[in-house]
Design a protein around this motif. Structure first.
Motif, PDB file in Angstrom:
ATOM      1  N   LEU A   1       0.819  -1.215   0.000  1.00 44.97           N
ATOM      2  CA  LEU A   1       0.000   0.000   0.000  1.00 44.97           C
ATOM      3  C   LEU A   1       0.851   1.263   0.000  1.00 44.97           C
ATOM      4  CD1 LEU A   1      -2.861  -1.052   2.454  1.00 44.97           C
ATOM      5  CD2 LEU A   1      -2.869  -1.057  -0.037  1.00 44.97           C
ATOM      6  N   ASN A   2       1.962   1.242   0.718  1.00 40.01           N
ATOM      7  CA  ASN A   2       2.843   2.427   0.714  1.00 40.01           C
ATOM      8  C   ASN A   2       3.441   2.666  -0.670  1.00 40.01           C
ATOM      9  OD1 ASN A   2       2.535   3.378   3.326  1.00 40.01           O
ATOM     10  ND2 ASN A   2       4.131   2.044   4.163  1.00 40.01           N
ATOM     11  N   ARG A   3       3.854   1.586  -1.325  1.00 42.47           N
ATOM     12  CA  ARG A   3       4.390   1.723  -2.676  1.00 42.47           C
ATOM     13  C   ARG A   3       3.299   2.208  -3.639  1.00 42.47           C
ATOM     14  NH1 ARG A   3       8.837  -1.129  -4.835  1.00 42.47           N
ATOM     15  NH2 ARG A   3      10.382  -1.738  -3.272  1.00 42.47           N
ATOM     16  N   LEU A   4       2.069   1.656  -3.487  1.00 43.77           N
ATOM     17  CA  LEU A   4       0.979   2.079  -4.357  1.00 43.77           C
ATOM     18  C   LEU A   4       0.662   3.554  -4.151  1.00 43.77           C
ATOM     19  CD1 LEU A   4      -1.249   1.277  -6.384  1.00 43.77           C
ATOM     20  CD2 LEU A   4      -2.679   0.683  -4.420  1.00 43.77           C
ATOM     21  N   SER A   5       0.602   4.006  -2.890  1.00 40.53           N
ATOM     22  CA  SER A   5       0.324   5.415  -2.609  1.00 40.53           C
ATOM     23  C   SER A   5       1.422   6.312  -3.160  1.00 40.53           C
ATOM     24  CB  SER A   5       0.174   5.630  -1.097  1.00 40.53           C
ATOM     25  OG  SER A   5      -0.991   5.011  -0.608  1.00 40.53           O
ATOM     26  N   ALA A   6       2.670   5.864  -2.985  1.00 42.34           N
ATOM     27  CA  ALA A   6       3.784   6.678  -3.486  1.00 42.34           C
ATOM     28  C   ALA A   6       3.725   6.815  -5.004  1.00 42.34           C
ATOM     29  CB  ALA A   6       5.118   6.057  -3.060  1.00 42.34           C
ATOM     30  N   ARG A   7       3.410   5.734  -5.703  1.00 44.53           N
ATOM     31  CA  ARG A   7       3.332   5.799  -7.169  1.00 44.53           C
ATOM     32  C   ARG A   7       2.189   6.697  -7.611  1.00 44.53           C
ATOM     33  NH1 ARG A   7       0.538   3.021 -11.023  1.00 44.53           N
ATOM     34  NH2 ARG A   7      -0.245   1.460  -9.562  1.00 44.53           N
ATOM     35  N   LEU A   8       1.021   6.565  -6.962  1.00 44.08           N
ATOM     36  CA  LEU A   8      -0.121   7.393  -7.345  1.00 44.08           C
ATOM     37  C   LEU A   8       0.123   8.860  -7.038  1.00 44.08           C
ATOM     38  CD1 LEU A   8      -3.052   5.087  -6.165  1.00 44.08           C
ATOM     39  CD2 LEU A   8      -2.207   5.430  -8.485  1.00 44.08           C
ATOM     40  N   ASN A   9       0.720   9.152  -5.890  1.00 43.23           N
ATOM     41  CA  ASN A   9       1.035  10.550  -5.571  1.00 43.23           C
ATOM     42  C   ASN A   9       2.034  11.117  -6.579  1.00 43.23           C
ATOM     43  OD1 ASN A   9      -0.616  10.882  -3.286  1.00 43.23           O
ATOM     44  ND2 ASN A   9       0.885   9.857  -1.984  1.00 43.23           N
ATOM     45  N   ARG A  10       2.997  10.295  -6.968  1.00 44.85           N
ATOM     46  CA  ARG A  10       4.020  10.745  -7.915  1.00 44.85           C
ATOM     47  C   ARG A  10       3.413  10.985  -9.293  1.00 44.85           C
ATOM     48  NH1 ARG A  10       7.123   6.944  -6.866  1.00 44.85           N
ATOM     49  NH2 ARG A  10       6.673   5.553  -8.628  1.00 44.85           N
ATOM     50  N   ASP A  11       2.544  10.042  -9.731  1.00 43.11           N
ATOM     51  CA  ASP A  11       1.929  10.211 -11.053  1.00 43.11           C
ATOM     52  C   ASP A  11       0.934  11.358 -11.059  1.00 43.11           C
ATOM     53  OD1 ASP A  11       3.409   8.053 -11.838  1.00 43.11           O
ATOM     54  OD2 ASP A  11       1.753   6.611 -11.760  1.00 43.11           O
ATOM     55  N   GLY A  12       0.200  11.544  -9.970  1.00 43.35           N
ATOM     56  CA  GLY A  12      -0.787  12.608  -9.924  1.00 43.35           C
ATOM     57  C   GLY A  12      -0.184  13.998  -9.939  1.00 43.35           C
ATOM     58  N   ALA A  13       1.078  14.088  -9.522  1.00 44.53           N
ATOM     59  CA  ALA A  13       1.736  15.403  -9.506  1.00 44.53           C
ATOM     60  C   ALA A  13       2.257  15.818 -10.864  1.00 44.53           C
ATOM     61  CB  ALA A  13       2.884  15.388  -8.495  1.00 44.53           C
ATOM     62  N   LYS A  14       2.292  14.903 -11.821  1.00 43.66           N
ATOM     63  CA  LYS A  14       2.800  15.234 -13.158  1.00 43.66           C
ATOM     64  C   LYS A  14       1.728  15.979 -13.949  1.00 43.66           C
ATOM     65  CE  LYS A  14       5.702  11.090 -13.228  1.00 43.66           C
ATOM     66  NZ  LYS A  14       5.965   9.782 -13.910  1.00 43.66           N
ATOM     67  N   PRO A  15       2.064  17.052 -14.580  1.00 40.68           N
ATOM     68  CA  PRO A  15       1.045  17.815 -15.342  1.00 40.68           C
ATOM     69  C   PRO A  15       0.534  17.070 -16.566  1.00 40.68           C
ATOM     70  CG  PRO A  15       3.231  18.740 -15.678  1.00 40.68           C
ATOM     71  CD  PRO A  15       3.388  17.714 -14.592  1.00 40.68           C
ATOM     72  N   GLU A  16       1.304  16.106 -17.085  1.00 41.68           N
ATOM     73  CA  GLU A  16       0.862  15.406 -18.291  1.00 41.68           C
ATOM     74  C   GLU A  16      -0.024  14.198 -17.988  1.00 41.68           C
ATOM     75  OE1 GLU A  16       4.944  13.815 -17.129  1.00 41.68           O
ATOM     76  OE2 GLU A  16       3.904  15.752 -17.279  1.00 41.68           O
ATOM     77  N   THR A  17      -0.311  13.939 -16.708  1.00 42.48           N
ATOM     78  CA  THR A  17      -1.140  12.795 -16.347  1.00 42.48           C
ATOM     79  C   THR A  17      -2.557  12.962 -16.882  1.00 42.48           C
ATOM     80  OG1 THR A  17       0.146  12.444 -14.340  1.00 42.48           O
ATOM     81  CG2 THR A  17      -2.024  11.406 -14.450  1.00 42.48           C
ATOM     82  N   GLU A  18      -3.051  11.927 -17.547  1.00 45.52           N
ATOM     83  CA  GLU A  18      -4.386  11.984 -18.125  1.00 45.52           C
ATOM     84  C   GLU A  18      -5.457  11.719 -17.070  1.00 45.52           C
ATOM     85  OE1 GLU A  18      -4.540   9.286 -21.353  1.00 45.52           O
ATOM     86  OE2 GLU A  18      -3.075  10.386 -22.581  1.00 45.52           O
ATOM     87  N   ALA A  19      -6.683  12.123 -17.381  1.00 49.28           N
ATOM     88  CA  ALA A  19      -7.786  12.005 -16.413  1.00 49.28           C
ATOM     89  C   ALA A  19      -8.174  10.556 -16.162  1.00 49.28           C
ATOM     90  CB  ALA A  19      -9.002  12.785 -16.906  1.00 49.28           C
ATOM     91  N   THR A  20      -7.809   9.644 -17.066  1.00 48.66           N
ATOM     92  CA  THR A  20      -8.152   8.230 -16.884  1.00 48.66           C
ATOM     93  C   THR A  20      -7.135   7.494 -16.026  1.00 48.66           C
ATOM     94  OG1 THR A  20      -6.999   7.707 -18.960  1.00 48.66           O
ATOM     95  CG2 THR A  20      -9.380   8.127 -19.074  1.00 48.66           C
ATOM     96  N   ASP A  21      -6.087   8.170 -15.617  1.00 55.40           N
ATOM     97  CA  ASP A  21      -5.067   7.523 -14.799  1.00 55.40           C
ATOM     98  C   ASP A  21      -5.621   7.250 -13.396  1.00 55.40           C
ATOM     99  OD1 ASP A  21      -1.969   6.943 -14.830  1.00 55.40           O
ATOM    100  OD2 ASP A  21      -2.441   7.808 -12.865  1.00 55.40           O
ATOM    101  N   PRO A  22      -5.254   6.104 -12.788  1.00 54.99           N
ATOM    102  CA  PRO A  22      -5.757   5.817 -11.426  1.00 54.99           C
ATOM    103  C   PRO A  22      -5.413   6.884 -10.406  1.00 54.99           C
ATOM    104  CG  PRO A  22      -4.762   3.862 -12.400  1.00 54.99           C
ATOM    105  CD  PRO A  22      -4.472   4.992 -13.344  1.00 54.99           C
ATOM    106  N   SER A  23      -4.316   7.587 -10.592  1.00 59.39           N
ATOM    107  CA  SER A  23      -3.944   8.619  -9.624  1.00 59.39           C
ATOM    108  C   SER A  23      -4.973   9.733  -9.555  1.00 59.39           C
ATOM    109  CB  SER A  23      -2.571   9.196  -9.984  1.00 59.39           C
ATOM    110  OG  SER A  23      -2.600   9.781 -11.284  1.00 59.39           O
ATOM    111  N   LEU A  24      -5.738   9.953 -10.636  1.00 59.92           N
ATOM    112  CA  LEU A  24      -6.807  10.943 -10.620  1.00 59.92           C
ATOM    113  C   LEU A  24      -8.172  10.306 -10.363  1.00 59.92           C
ATOM    114  CD1 LEU A  24      -5.768  13.209 -13.639  1.00 59.92           C
ATOM    115  CD2 LEU A  24      -5.308  13.545 -11.205  1.00 59.92           C
ATOM    116  N   ARG A  25      -8.408   9.138 -10.949  1.00 60.53           N
ATOM    117  CA  ARG A  25      -9.720   8.498 -10.803  1.00 60.53           C
ATOM    118  C   ARG A  25      -9.973   8.024  -9.380  1.00 60.53           C
ATOM    119  NH1 ARG A  25     -12.934   6.183 -14.324  1.00 60.53           N
ATOM    120  NH2 ARG A  25     -12.799   4.137 -13.327  1.00 60.53           N
ATOM    121  N   ALA A  26      -8.948   7.632  -8.665  1.00 58.92           N
ATOM    122  CA  ALA A  26      -9.142   7.057  -7.333  1.00 58.92           C
ATOM    123  C   ALA A  26      -9.041   8.086  -6.215  1.00 58.92           C
ATOM    124  CB  ALA A  26      -8.111   5.945  -7.100  1.00 58.92           C
ATOM    125  N   ALA A  27      -9.028   9.366  -6.555  1.00 55.00           N
ATOM    126  CA  ALA A  27      -8.816  10.399  -5.530  1.00 55.00           C
ATOM    127  C   ALA A  27      -9.898  10.383  -4.461  1.00 55.00           C
ATOM    128  CB  ALA A  27      -8.740  11.775  -6.203  1.00 55.00           C
TER     129      ALA A  27
END
Length: 840
Positions: free
Chosen positions: A331-357
């Motif tokens: 879970l810590n690795r999953l949270s770290a990856r999602l937080n990292r991907d969500g901070a990128k400006p090029e992340t698309e809206a279908t990415d889990p980092s945005l959909r699972a907020a």
């Protein structure tokens, strides 16, 4: 482009120090309320490893130097006679796995038989071999195509091409063999899987408030988890909206109840991992949909997550990929990856980092204590059923009926009438007062083995899977169709109300039926469907529950099923001895096995009601049962009592056959209705099929199927003959037959004396065995009576009590004198029979 969000939307899991404090708080709170807590390891690995670090701190308070839970962090729930302590908290959105025992998917599971578990292992091995064979076939095809397209026509190239072609053909043949083996194993499993059996986990010999599964190989555990998730997802497709999209858009609006459960996984190197995880008792679909939004598979949370799916920047590349088993690290690795991907400006809206907020954390209730851990699994299943039956989501009819039956069994237990109802239904039970009711409930609802029903087996009878299944069917029948007291004589000028007894009101209240006087065909059919769905769970092969239409009617629904109390062995002996009533009762006992067979003999009404030439002869389940019953007493071409008895024995035993049937001479078997089919189109012979007997009762080279049954016992056999006097009939015709005997369109010729002698010689051995059994029962009853009187005499002397009144003793002695005189007269009769045996 998606807008950049703030960091740390997805939480980090608390450290081991706070996990230990949470375990202390839970144990101390459970001690205050006198409930049993989960094992400490379960709290550390399964619960604390799913909570954000800030959440654990918000749950704990210090009271008189000891850690306890804050008052607003838990609540007590009364579930029947048991109490359950629930912790209310926010858990990581990807920390909960779906529970395999969801009642919406009950029809996807079969009874947990050991043979079925072994077949699952064979199926998994076959699937793995099939994957390798598919790769080999593709590789061989590429090699053949490369050689075929290569330039040159020398002898070496031709030989290489011929060898590659032969290799490809061998690979394809092996692939087809494995596919046939896989289909045969799936057919042997009834295209279902055995229900996982969970029990309360033991710690130092004491049960705790958590569940555990039996040990499984890694591949089997993955297969079963995927099977459960696929069926749960299939059941959720009937919703009127997309649950995953709803969670991503609005978050989770209601709590779900979870329980700590342990999996025991054996890996290929022989090591055993025992992970603790939170399993969703209620809200299974939401738990699965949340994992879908996070793009995490349930088996990865349980059996181990490949590191490449949740990488960290500091991970080393190369070498074998490690398997992450710690839930906290996953879970810590999953949270770290999602937080990292969500901070990128090029992340698309279908990415889990945005959909699972909106489901980064979800509110949940977790079982952290109960008063009776042995019954925890049953209590949680009942809560799941109640939550679904009173919900608004679509429910499969079969699954709804199974859930209703489980509620009915619980209603009997809640009213303290379950043991009484079973004792009344089994008057010859060896020890009905020793029933363990929790095990009985699990057995009748197929959430455990049938062994707890053993006290209902008659004294002196052998205990076997066939007998226990028959006991279970009879018990289900007694609970669904309870008898009511006989009607009392109606008094003149008085209004009488029919006494429905103790059991019928339980059924009415649970199923919400009308009053007894208003029971009609609709209510009878609804009760029959409930019975059929409950009985179907006892068999590996689950036929259509509508195949039992007509087996029970309004009379049985109002007055009770009126079952024959004789055990199977006695019914078989009675049918062999020529007792038509025993055969009729035996047909009703074997009806579920006729419906739920690999090749079902009774199916829902098929054929055309308008024209036989369009869809075949119309045949209803009632017609098939009538033909099978009447074949015993009506002379039918090709049918003998030896055939019927051999067929009945094979049908009753087929659900427990561990291997496919094999004839004595080794000849390959084929289904009777497929003898003219091409070999590639024929049905594979699997365990549970029945070899068709001949008129002597000996096995043939065919497997009995619907075509064999319908040809041997046609619809016309069960067609009643026209009643009333005919103008062409001779005077007095039809008056010589017994009024209760079944009459058919086939007239019976006068019996030949030689045939009568043959018939008697065939039936007399069974009659001798029946007489022997009855005498043995009488002897056992006399010995039991003597033992009881000796104990009564000893206690009277010990307590210095006065003797019973002389009138009472004289009455008992007169009854015993009559019984002794009858016994002495029967001895004389038996001596005459012994003399006659020498003359037969």
């Amino acid at each position: 482009m998606a807008e950049k969000r703030s960091d740390d939307i997805y939480p980090q899991i608390g450290n081991a120090l706070w996990a230990g404090r949470l375990a202390d708080a839970i144990e101390n709170t459970c001690a205050d309320y006198e409930v049993v807590p989960p094992p400490r390891q379960a709290i550390l690995e399964g619960l604390a490893a799913a909570l954000p670090d800030t959440e654990i701190k918000a749950l704990i308070a210090t009271q008189r130097g000891r850690k306890v839970l804050k008052p607003n962090a838990y609540r007590i729930v009364q579930a029947g006679d048991e109490q359950v302590l629930l912790l209310t908290c926010d858990v990581h959105g990807a920390a909960v796995v779906p529970w395999d025992l969801n009642d919406r998917t009950a029809i996807c599971w079969s009874s947990p038989a050991p043979e079925a578990s072994q077949r699952v292992k064979d199926l998994v091995a076959t699937e793995m071999a099939l994957q390798d064979a598919t790769k080999s076939a593709k590789s061989a095809e590429k090699e053949r195509e490369a050689l075929r397209r290569a330039p040159g026509d020398d002898a070496y190239a031709s030989q290489a091409l011929a060898a590659a072609t032969q290799k490809h053909q061998d690979a394809i043949r092996h692939l087809h063999e494995l596919e046939a083996e896989k289909h045969a194993l799936l057919a042997a499993l009834g295209h279902r899987r055995p229900r996982p059996v969970v029990r309360a986990v033991q710690e130092d010999g004491q049960p705790k408030a958590a569940l555990t599964l039996a040990e499984q190989p890694y591949a089997v555990a993955v297969h079963m988890q995927r099977y459960a998730a696929d069926n749960l997802k299939r059941a959720g497709t009937k919703r009127g909206y997309d649950l995953a999209e709803s969670l991503a858009d609005a978050g989770q609006l209601s709590k779900g109840m979870n329980v700590l459960q342990q999996w025991q996984i054996t890996h290929a190197d022989g090591t055993v991992s025992k992970p603790w995880r939170l399993a969703a008792v209620t809200g299974n679909n939401r738990a699965l949909a949340r994992l879908e939004v996070f793009r995490v598979r349930p088996e990865h949370l349980i059996m181990g997550m490949p590191q490449s799916l949740v990488p960290l920047p500091k991970d080393k590349k190369g070498g074998p990929e490690p398997l992450l088993l710690s839930l906290r690290e996953i879970l810590n690795r999953l949270s770290a990856r999602l937080n990292r991907d969500g901070a990128k400006p090029e992340t698309e809206a279908t990415d889990p980092s945005l959909r699972a907020a909106k489901i980064a954390t979800v509110s949940a209730e977790i079982v952290i204590g109960c008063t009776k851990p042995e019954a925890l699994e049953h209590v949680l299943r009942a809560l799941n059923i109640n939550d679904h039956l009173r919900g608004i989501q679509p429910y499969d009819e079969d699954a709804r009926l199974i859930a209703l039956f489980a509620t009915l069994v619980d209603a009997y237990a809640r009213e303290a009438l379950l043991a009484d109802a079973l004792a009344e239904a089994f008057p010859d039970a060896r020890a009905a007062d020793l029933l363990e009711l929790t095990g009985v409930r699990d057995a009748l609802t197929v959430n455990g083995p049938l062994d707890p029903l053993e006290p209902l087996v008659p004294a002196g009878a052998d205990v076997s899977p066939v007998v226990l299944r028959d006991i279970a069917v009879r018990a289900i029948t007694a609970l669904v169709f309870p008898g009511i007291p006989p009607e009392e004589p109606q008094q003149a000028n008085g209004r009488t109300v029919r006494d429905t007894g103790r059991f019928w009101p339980v059924v009415r209240g649970t199923l919400q039926e009308p009053a007894w006087s208003h029971i009609r065909a609709k209510a009878a059919e609804g009760r029959m469907r409930l019975w059929s769905a409950a009985v179907a769970q006892l068999f590996v092969y689950r036929g259509n529950i509508l195949s039992a239409l007509g087996l029970f009617g309004t009379t049985e629904t109002k007055e009770g099923a009126g079952q024959d109390p004789r055990p199977l062995t006695e019914l078989l002996l009675g049918a062999e001895a020529g007792d038509a009533t025993a055969w009729t009762a035996l047909v009703r006992r074997m009806t579920p096995a006729l419906i739920h067979a690999p090749q079902p003999f009774i199916t829902p009404g098929q054929g055309s009601e308008a024209s036989d030439g369009r869809k075949g002869v119309r045949r209803t389940p009632k017609s098939a049962l009538a033909a099978l019953t009447l074949a015993y007493t009506v002379n039918t071409p090709g049918v003998s009592r030896a055939l019927l008895l051999a067929f009945a024995k094979a049908v009753l035993e087929h659900p427990d056959a561990p291997r496919p049937p094999e004839p004595d001479d080794g000849t390959p078997l084929i289904c009777y209705g497929e003898q003219h089919w091409a070999e590639a189109d024929r049905t594979a012979i699997t365990a549970g099929m029945v070899i068709a007997p001949d008129t002597e009762g000996q096995p043939t080279h065919y497997v009995a199927d619907k075509a064999w049954f319908d040809q041997l016992l046609p619809v016309s056999l069960g067609t009643p003959a026209p009643t009333g006097n005919s103008a062409d009939a001779p005077a007095g015709a039809g008056n010589t037959a017994d009024a209760d005997a079944p009459s058919t369109a086939h007239g019976e010729a006068a019996a030949d004396p030689r045939d009568q002698l043959t018939k008697l010689r065939r039936e007399l051995p069974a009659r001798v065995e029946l007489a022997e059994g009855n005498y043995q029962k009488a002897v056992d009853a006399a010995h039991a009576l003597m033992t009881d009187f000796e104990e009564a005499h000893r206690l009277r002397v010990q307590l210095e009590e006065e003797s019973l009144p002389a009138e009472r003793r004289i009455e008992w002695m007169e009854k015993l004198s009559k019984a002794r005189a009858a016994a002495q007269a029967s001895v004389t009769t038996l001596e005459q029979v012994e003399a006659l045996i020498l003359k037969v």
